[in-house]
Design a protein around this motif. Structure first.
Motif, PDB file in Angstrom:
ATOM      1  N   ALA A   1       0.932  -1.034   0.137  1.00 22.36           N
ATOM      2  CA  ALA A   1       0.085   0.042   0.054  1.00 22.36           C
ATOM      3  C   ALA A   1       0.978   1.106  -0.180  1.00 22.36           C
ATOM      4  N   CYS A   2       0.203   2.301  -0.542  1.00 23.42           N
ATOM      5  CA  CYS A   2       1.017   3.381  -0.381  1.00 23.42           C
ATOM      6  C   CYS A   2       0.129   4.760  -0.642  1.00 23.42           C
ATOM      7  N   THR A   3       0.467   5.871  -0.665  1.00 23.19           N
ATOM      8  CA  THR A   3      -0.279   7.086  -0.904  1.00 23.19           C
ATOM      9  C   THR A   3      -0.841   7.152  -2.301  1.00 23.19           C
ATOM     10  N   TRP A   4      -1.818   8.013  -2.536  1.00 22.95           N
ATOM     11  CA  TRP A   4      -2.361   8.007  -3.854  1.00 22.95           C
ATOM     12  C   TRP A   4      -1.600   8.456  -4.878  1.00 22.95           C
TER      13      TRP A   4
ATOM     14  N   GLY B   1      -4.695   6.828   0.576  1.00 24.24           N
ATOM     15  CA  GLY B   1      -3.994   5.907  -0.361  1.00 24.24           C
ATOM     16  C   GLY B   1      -4.979   4.614  -0.402  1.00 24.24           C
ATOM     17  N   CYS B   2      -3.916   3.578  -0.970  1.00 24.93           N
ATOM     18  CA  CYS B   2      -4.867   2.390  -1.440  1.00 24.93           C
ATOM     19  C   CYS B   2      -3.745   1.172  -1.279  1.00 24.93           C
TER      20      CYS B   2
ATOM     21  N   SER C   1       8.199   4.650  -0.920  1.00 26.92           N
ATOM     22  CA  SER C   1       7.662   4.662   0.433  1.00 26.92           C
ATOM     23  C   SER C   1       6.730   3.814   0.863  1.00 26.92           C
ATOM     24  N   GLY C   2       6.364   2.666  -0.141  1.00 27.43           N
ATOM     25  CA  GLY C   2       5.037   2.000   0.194  1.00 27.43           C
ATOM     26  C   GLY C   2       5.647   0.937   1.273  1.00 27.43           C
ATOM     27  N   THR C   3       4.442   0.159   1.972  1.00 27.71           N
ATOM     28  CA  THR C   3       4.680  -0.905   3.030  1.00 27.71           C
ATOM     29  C   THR C   3       4.867  -1.805   2.384  1.00 27.71           C
ATOM     30  N   VAL C   4       5.743  -2.808   2.889  1.00 27.35           N
ATOM     31  CA  VAL C   4       6.057  -4.054   2.282  1.00 27.35           C
ATOM     32  C   VAL C   4       4.853  -5.249   2.828  1.00 27.35           C
ATOM     33  N   SER C   5       3.949  -4.809   3.433  1.00 28.65           N
ATOM     34  CA  SER C   5       2.739  -5.718   3.831  1.00 28.65           C
ATOM     35  C   SER C   5       1.611  -5.092   4.206  1.00 28.65           C
ATOM     36  N   HIS C   6       0.676  -5.073   3.623  1.00 23.39           N
ATOM     37  CA  HIS C   6      -0.736  -4.276   4.047  1.00 23.39           C
ATOM     38  C   HIS C   6      -1.691  -5.340   5.008  1.00 23.39           C
TER      39      HIS C   6
ATOM     40  N   GLU D   1      11.519  -1.183   5.731  1.00 20.13           N
ATOM     41  CA  GLU D   1      10.109  -0.786   6.106  1.00 20.13           C
ATOM     42  C   GLU D   1      10.099   0.171   7.143  1.00 20.13           C
ATOM     43  N   CYS D   2      10.714  -0.079   8.223  1.00 20.64           N
ATOM     44  CA  CYS D   2      10.723   0.479   9.490  1.00 20.64           C
ATOM     45  C   CYS D   2      12.139   0.685  10.200  1.00 20.64           C
TER      46      CYS D   2
ATOM     47  N   SER E   1      -3.265  13.058  -2.116  1.00 18.33           N
ATOM     48  CA  SER E   1      -3.074  12.266  -1.097  1.00 18.33           C
ATOM     49  C   SER E   1      -3.791  12.702   0.261  1.00 18.33           C
TER      50      SER E   1
ATOM     51  N   ARG F   1      11.684   5.199  11.539  1.00 21.81           N
ATOM     52  CA  ARG F   1      10.947   5.958  10.528  1.00 21.81           C
ATOM     53  C   ARG F   1       9.886   4.701  10.022  1.00 21.81           C
TER      54      ARG F   1
END
Lengths: 516, 394
Positions: free
Chosen positions: A396-399, A430-431, A466-471, A486-487, B90, B164
């Motif tokens: 997932a990430c921002t639009w 986002g989605c 900058s998306g997440t590796v797991s939603h 990720e973090c 966004s 972060r």
């Protein structure tokens, strides 16, 4: 402690009937639905590490007893719900014991006036939903694995259901937890501990995948069943228009039940189930390309092994052809409420879709999706049976990063595997993108190599945006290598909580963050 | 605490990376004040502090640093005041932690946006301070609580390393550590920058005012209004000193939007209030002006966040009491929580209000875990005393 003695001690604690060391149980509990373990099975290899025993506690006192003992003896403990996870969260890499929590499956308290239900972790999602529906309520959590996953599993990995745009993820529903810590002590958080549903410790335990404690009681917010739910489909000329429509719907403050956009290839395979003129166009294109469509669709259904081999050995070519196919994108929308609310929401959604050049396909595609919404979970075994592998990567990430990230992942993973995607779990900011990919190599070893490369390339593309590796699937063993991207700094915080909650480090070792 | 610390030594060590003009050794107190200019500066200072076991206090715009027995570092974050990313699509803005809240609000307004919450007082606060402290903020059904406005963040940990998380609307990647970072008052780390949710200023803002007959009933109905119409703002209040012609008990609702949707929501608000609150022709502006006549005096004002149950329990006392609280406003109505501000005549009257149940209030066991984990993380006790900054706040 030596295995035989350990089993004897466990039987003293739980009784012999609730401790198993039967070979078939040990093999079964040595893996979950992590696809790489399925690839191993293609090579006829049994799991390398087996648990010493599988235990079936029936209440919180027994969980405490087991953890007190395991902590003293430094025996690793891996909690397990239904074992339907796909990230290796319940794989026991250091042996030890597996704690199957499915016997702890009771509804403990239901307070409709407070809109809260309290359950044990082993209850199957579908069973809880049916139970609530019978009382006029819903949890609002509908993962595609609902029939074969537990509420404890949802909490462990921050699961999301298909109606998340309306109800949120499981962390938005969880208002209290009882947790047995590594040393067997019990702690109550959130409303169960006399605090509030926004207790910050809830967000530490949620998603920790059994590494900080074993959840034995879960308080969940429930909602009255909606008066009605209605679905429809819309077709968009291209992906960008479809995504713009989703974004506008979410930014407008509408809370749709479902918002699910298929990319061109996934739209084609899912089928534009419609009788409109434009829908027929899509079918005509598909018909002309029936051989190709068969090949593509076959990757996920029932093509023979030769077909899979031809197609999936050359994923770049297949992906390129798929990219050039003149297919539109289908958006499934659901809304709910009383009749007036539903009508108002449709007015708003349709107005937005029109601005985004969407064609209203009517209710049929929506209801078609609704009827088949859990089907995907049962298709994967066919692919493995055919000698190929299939997996999913949900990010997932921002639009504003969504389309670039989607294209970057297609490019990066497309060298190794054949893939498609849909966009679901939409939020105002986002989605999520749900990539499904399939690959084939004649040997398990070669398949492993391709599988690993595909994941690595995919994750690298995701983190560039900058998306997440797991939603919503969690981390487990599969993605823990990516946690430093990720973090950054997360491992220091994790270690601090681990030192407090599981100082002997017996709980689900090696998951989420690797502290070794 | 390290007994060998001295101002000269700290200046020398910190001067290895920071220019001398941004390091000041106090003449009277035993502290060195550092003006950080970047996240790297903050990290460097905290790394040094952890090594030499020097307590660090960020310098607040509001409030004072408690007395410290021994040398410590005062870290000014004011220069970290850049808005580094702005995404209208966004609905996000990335803001450095030293940015003042009023500057941020003005900046966003110029671009046609607003935060979902804003400080109810002390708008001069810097962002890090607003987020870590218990400073009250307006919150409402549409946008939620102040800490819900944070989508992603970076922070410096007590050993100087940087935390972060991904800039994603949701995640399934282990524990969400941004919550303890934001809720524990600075024990786990200091925010460096935050991705905040923003909202386009609407085509129309509608202000509805109501005269309330029965305060208790109106408070109950407000929950229904919040659930059905999801207003941007809702308040139920009482002012015993209301000017003639103005309602003593009132409700205010603000809605953003346009067209049919807005009309439907307006209707929903009216329907849900029903007969307990009748539409008033007193313009919102007048009520706002009236609201400004609230003159909550120090020591006579209580601001607390309460659960719905606690609100219900005290409502009876409030309604039945002869005069107090003389002025009261109840806002929020989010997830079973409200913000209550009461102007009491004296301490006895103030005692009618229960203790604060601020959003994110931990259970007893939870507080203990948070405390222990913070101790495990911060072995040099660099950030241990930061929460004391907030204890002096009302």
């Amino acid at each position: 402690m030596e295995g035989g003695r350990l089993r004897d001690e466990l039987k003293k604690l739980l009784g012999p009937a609730r401790v198993s060391s039967a070979p078939q149980d040990l093999v079964t509990y040595a893996s979950d639905m992590l696809p790489s373990t399925q690839i191993d099975k293609l090579g006829k290899a049994l799991p390398q590490v087996l648990p010493v025993a599988v235990c079936f506690p029936e209440d919180v006192e027994e969980v405490q007893l087991l953890l007190r003992f395991c902590s003293q003896e430094r025996v690793p403990v891996v909690p397990c719900g239904a074992g339907s996870g796909v990230c290796g969260g319940t794989v026991p890499p250091e042996g030890g014991i597996v704690l199957d929590l499915k016997r702890m499956n009771r509804v403990l308290r239901f307070a409709p006036e407070e809109r809260v239900v309290e359950v044990e972790p082993g209850i199957i999602g579908e069973r809880l939903e049916d139970w609530l529906n019978g009382r006029g309520f819903t949890l609002g959590h509908f993962p595609s694995s609902i029939a074969c996953s537990t509420v404890g599993g949802y909490v462990a990995c921050r699961s999301a259901g298909q109606y998340s745009s309306r109800y949120g993820k499981i962390e938005d529903m969880t208002v209290g937890l009882s947790v047995v810590q590594g040393d067997g002590s019990l702690i109550d958080l959130g409303i169960l501990g006399g605090g509030h549903g926004r207790d910050p410790m809830l967000s530490v335990v949620l998603g920790s995948e059994g590494t900080l404690g074993i959840v034995t009681r879960i308080a969940l917010r429930v909602e009255p069943l909606p008066e009605m739910v209605d679905f429809a489909g819309f077709a968009f000329v291209d992906l960008e228009d479809g995504i713009a429509c989703m974004r506008r719907v979410m930014r407008a403050g509408i809370k749709p039940t479902v918002l699910r956009l298929y990319d061109p290839l996934d739209s084609l395979i899912a089928g534009m189930h419609t009788s409109t003129a434009s829908g027929e166009d899509v079918h005509r294109v598909a018909s002309r390309l029936s051989g190709l469509k068969g090949l593509l669709a076959g990757a996920l259904t029932d093509l023979n092994e030769a077909g899979i081999a031809v197609g999936l050995l050359n994923p770049s070519i297949l992906n390129k052809i798929a990219e050039l196919m003149p297919a539109r994108c289908m958006l499934i929308v659901g809304v709910q409420g009383d009749k007036a609310t539903v009508a108002r929401q449709w007015d708003e959604v349709r107005a937005i879709a029109q601005v985004c050049r969407g064609e209203d396909l009517g209710p049929e595609p929506g209801y078609h999706w609704f009827k088949r919404r859990y089907a995907i979970s049962y298709k994967q075994s066919r692919i493995f049976a055919a000698g190929a592998f299939v997996d999913t990567m949900e990010t997932a990430c921002t639009w504003d990063n969504l389309v670039p990230m989607y294209r970057a992942v297609l490019k990066a993973m497309g060298r190794e595997v054949f893939l498609m995607a849909h966009f679901s779990h939409a939020y105002p900011e986002g989605c999520s993108i749900y990539f499904t990919f399939a690959g084939y190599r004649p040997t398990a070893r070669a398949a492993h190599s391709v599988y690993k490369r595909a994941w690595r390339e995919g994750i690298e593309a995701v983190t560039r945006y900058s998306g997440t590796v797991s939603h919503h699937h969690g981390v487990g063993l599969l993605k823990r290598w990516a946690m430093s991207r990720e973090c950054p700094g997360g491992i220091e915080l994790f270690a601090a909580f681990k030192n407090v909650m599981d100082p002997d480090r017996v709980l689900n070792p090696g998951k989420v963050y690797n502290l070794d | 605490m390290n007994g060998t610390l001295s101002g000269a030594r700290m200046r020398k060590e910190l001067g290895k990376q920071l220019p001398a003009h941004r390091i000041t050794v106090s003449d009277s107190g035993r502290f060195v004040q550092v003006e950080a200019d970047s996240a790297q500066d903050v990290s460097f200072v905290v790394t040094y502090a952890a090594r030499d076991q020097a307590p660090v206090f960020p310098v607040p715009a509001v409030g004072t640093i408690p007395a410290v027995d021994g040398w410590h570092i005062r870290l000014s974050l004011s220069r970290l005041s850049t808005i580094t990313d702005f995404s209208p699509d966004s609905g996000l803005v990335c803001v450095q932690c030293g940015t003042s809240m009023d500057h941020l609000a003005d900046w966003l307004a110029e671009k046609g946006f607003a935060l979902g919450v804003s400080p109810e007082q002390s708008e001069h606060m810097e962002l890090w301070e607003f987020m870590l402290s218990n400073a009250s903020a307006s919150f409402g059904p549409r946008f939620g609580f102040k800490r819900d406005q944070v989508l992603a963040m970076s922070a410096v940990l007590p050993d100087g390393r940087t935390f972060r998380n991904s800039v994603s609307p949701a995640r399934s990647t282990g524990p969400d550590f941004s919550r303890p970072l934001l809720h524990a008052g600075g024990r786990f780390g200091l925010p460096l920058d935050l991705y905040l949710k923003i909202h386009a200023l609407p085509a129309q803002r509608v202000f509805l005012t109501f005269a309330v007959k029965d305060l208790a009933a109106a408070l109950e109905r407000a929950w229904d209004v919040a659930a059905a119409a999801t207003p941007e703002f809702i308040e139920v209040g009482r002012n015993r000193y209301a000017s003639p012609g103005l309602p003593e008990r009132f409700a205010l609702v603000e809605l953003w939007g346009e067209g049919k949707t807005l009309a439907v929501r307006k209707e929903l608000v009216r329907k849900r209030f029903g007969d307990v609150a009748t539409p008033s022709d007193v313009p919102y502006e007048v009520l706002l002006a009236f609201e400004q006549t609230y003159n909550f005096a120090p020591g006579q004002t209580r601001r607390v966040t309460l659960s719905r149950d606690s609100l219900r329990r005290i409502t009876k006392d409030i309604v039945s009491s002869r005069g107090s609280p003389s002025r009261l406003r109840v806002r929020g109505f989010v997830e079973g929580m409200v913000g209550v501000t009461a102007d009491c005549g004296d301490a006895e009257e103030c005692a009618l209000l229960p203790p604060d149940e601020a959003e994110g209030r931990a259970s007893t066991g939870s507080s203990r875990l948070l405390e222990s984990a913070a101790d495990a993380l911060d072995r040099s006790e660099v950030f241990t005393r930061i929460p004391e900054l907030w204890r002096a706040q009302p």
